[in-house]
Design a protein around this motif. Structure first.
Motif, PDB file in Angstrom:
ATOM      1  N   THR A   6     -32.603   0.533 -15.792  1.00  0.00           N
ATOM      2  CA  THR A   6     -31.915  -0.094 -14.666  1.00  0.00           C
ATOM      3  C   THR A   6     -31.769  -1.603 -14.822  1.00  0.00           C
ATOM      4  O   THR A   6     -31.166  -2.245 -13.990  1.00  0.00           O
ATOM      5  CB  THR A   6     -32.658   0.190 -13.347  1.00  0.00           C
ATOM      6  N   THR A   8     -30.623  -5.144 -17.163  1.00  0.00           N
ATOM      7  CA  THR A   8     -29.316  -5.553 -17.674  1.00  0.00           C
ATOM      8  C   THR A   8     -28.998  -4.966 -19.041  1.00  0.00           C
ATOM      9  O   THR A   8     -27.881  -5.073 -19.510  1.00  0.00           O
ATOM     10  CB  THR A   8     -29.230  -7.088 -17.767  1.00  0.00           C
ATOM     11  N   TRP A  31     -29.359   3.681 -13.201  1.00  0.00           N
ATOM     12  CA  TRP A  31     -28.686   3.089 -14.353  1.00  0.00           C
ATOM     13  C   TRP A  31     -27.238   3.581 -14.430  1.00  0.00           C
ATOM     14  O   TRP A  31     -26.316   2.804 -14.652  1.00  0.00           O
ATOM     15  CB  TRP A  31     -29.442   3.465 -15.638  1.00  0.00           C
ATOM     16  N   ARG A  33     -25.184   4.588 -12.119  1.00  0.00           N
ATOM     17  CA  ARG A  33     -24.288   3.989 -11.119  1.00  0.00           C
ATOM     18  C   ARG A  33     -23.805   2.607 -11.554  1.00  0.00           C
ATOM     19  O   ARG A  33     -22.712   2.187 -11.197  1.00  0.00           O
ATOM     20  CB  ARG A  33     -24.998   3.897  -9.774  1.00  0.00           C
ATOM     21  N   CYS A  34     -24.632   1.891 -12.310  1.00  0.00           N
ATOM     22  CA  CYS A  34     -24.281   0.533 -12.738  1.00  0.00           C
ATOM     23  C   CYS A  34     -23.427   0.494 -14.001  1.00  0.00           C
ATOM     24  O   CYS A  34     -22.635  -0.416 -14.172  1.00  0.00           O
ATOM     25  CB  CYS A  34     -25.544  -0.273 -12.994  1.00  0.00           C
ATOM     26  N   HIS A  35     -23.615   1.462 -14.902  1.00  0.00           N
ATOM     27  CA  HIS A  35     -23.032   1.338 -16.233  1.00  0.00           C
ATOM     28  C   HIS A  35     -21.914   2.309 -16.576  1.00  0.00           C
ATOM     29  O   HIS A  35     -21.233   2.114 -17.570  1.00  0.00           O
ATOM     30  CB  HIS A  35     -24.133   1.493 -17.286  1.00  0.00           C
TER      31      HIS A  35
END
Length: 146
Positions: A6, A8, A31, A33-35
Motif C-alpha cells: 500500500t 508508494t 494497493w 485501488r491505488c494502482h
C-alpha cells in the motif's frame, strides 16, 4: 524491497511470490485501488474493442452484486496474466457472453489491469505473481487452477 503493497512502491518492485504470504488480503485490495486501471464492462458492451492496455501485465475481474436493499458486495472473480498484451489476452481468452449475461442479471463487472512496460518484467515473474495472488485471494473462476 518493500514488504507493504500500500505504500508508494508498485508491484513491479516485488521479486517473488513469498511476499504475498506476508501481506493481508486487505492490504492487497488497498494497493489495487491505488494502482490498477479500472473500467466498467457495462460501458463497453456491444463495442468491438474494449479499451484495455496493449501491454503485458496482470488483470483482475471483479463482480459487484447488489442485494434488495441496494447494499453491494464485491467479489474477485478472476486473476489473469498477459505475457504480451492484456487486450489481446482478453479477446482470445474470455467469453464476453458470460459477462454480458452476468450484467443482465444485475451483476456489475469491473476489469482492472496492471500493465507493465514490455521487457521490464520477465514472463516467469508475471506468472509467479499471478499464481501467488490466486493462492492468496482465491478468485471464484480461478479455484480449479490452484
Amino acid at each position: 524491497m518493500s514488504k507493504n503493497l500500500t505504500d508508494t512502491n508498485s508491484l513491479i518492485s516485488l521479486s517473488s511470490t513469498q511476499l504475498f504470504e506476508q501481506v493481508s488480503e486487505r492490504e492487497i485490495y488497498a494497493w489495487a485501488r491505488c494502482h490498477l486501471q479500472s473500467l466498467e464492462l457495462k460501458h463497453w458492451l456491444g463495442e468491438e474493442e474494449i479499451p484495455l492496455p496493449e501491454f503485458p501485465g496482470l488483470y483482475f475481474i471483479d463482480c459487484i452484486v447488489y442485494d434488495c436493499e441496494g447494499k453491494s458486495q464485491e467479489n474477485l472473480a478472476y486473476i489473469g496474466v498477459a505475457n504480451t498484451s492484456i487486450r489481446q489476452r482478453w479477446k482470445s481468452h474470455h467469453q464476453l457472453p458470460l459477462f454480458t449475461r452476468l450484467q443482465s442479471m444485475g451483476v456489475e463487472v469491473i476489469i482492472r489491469s496492471f500493465p507493465v512496460l514490455p521487457g521490464t518484467i520477465p514472463t516467469e515473474m508475471l506468472q509467479q505473481w499471478e499464481r501467488g495472488l490466486i493462492e492468496k485471494l482465491h478468485p471464484i473462476f480461478n479455484d480449479d487452477l490452484v
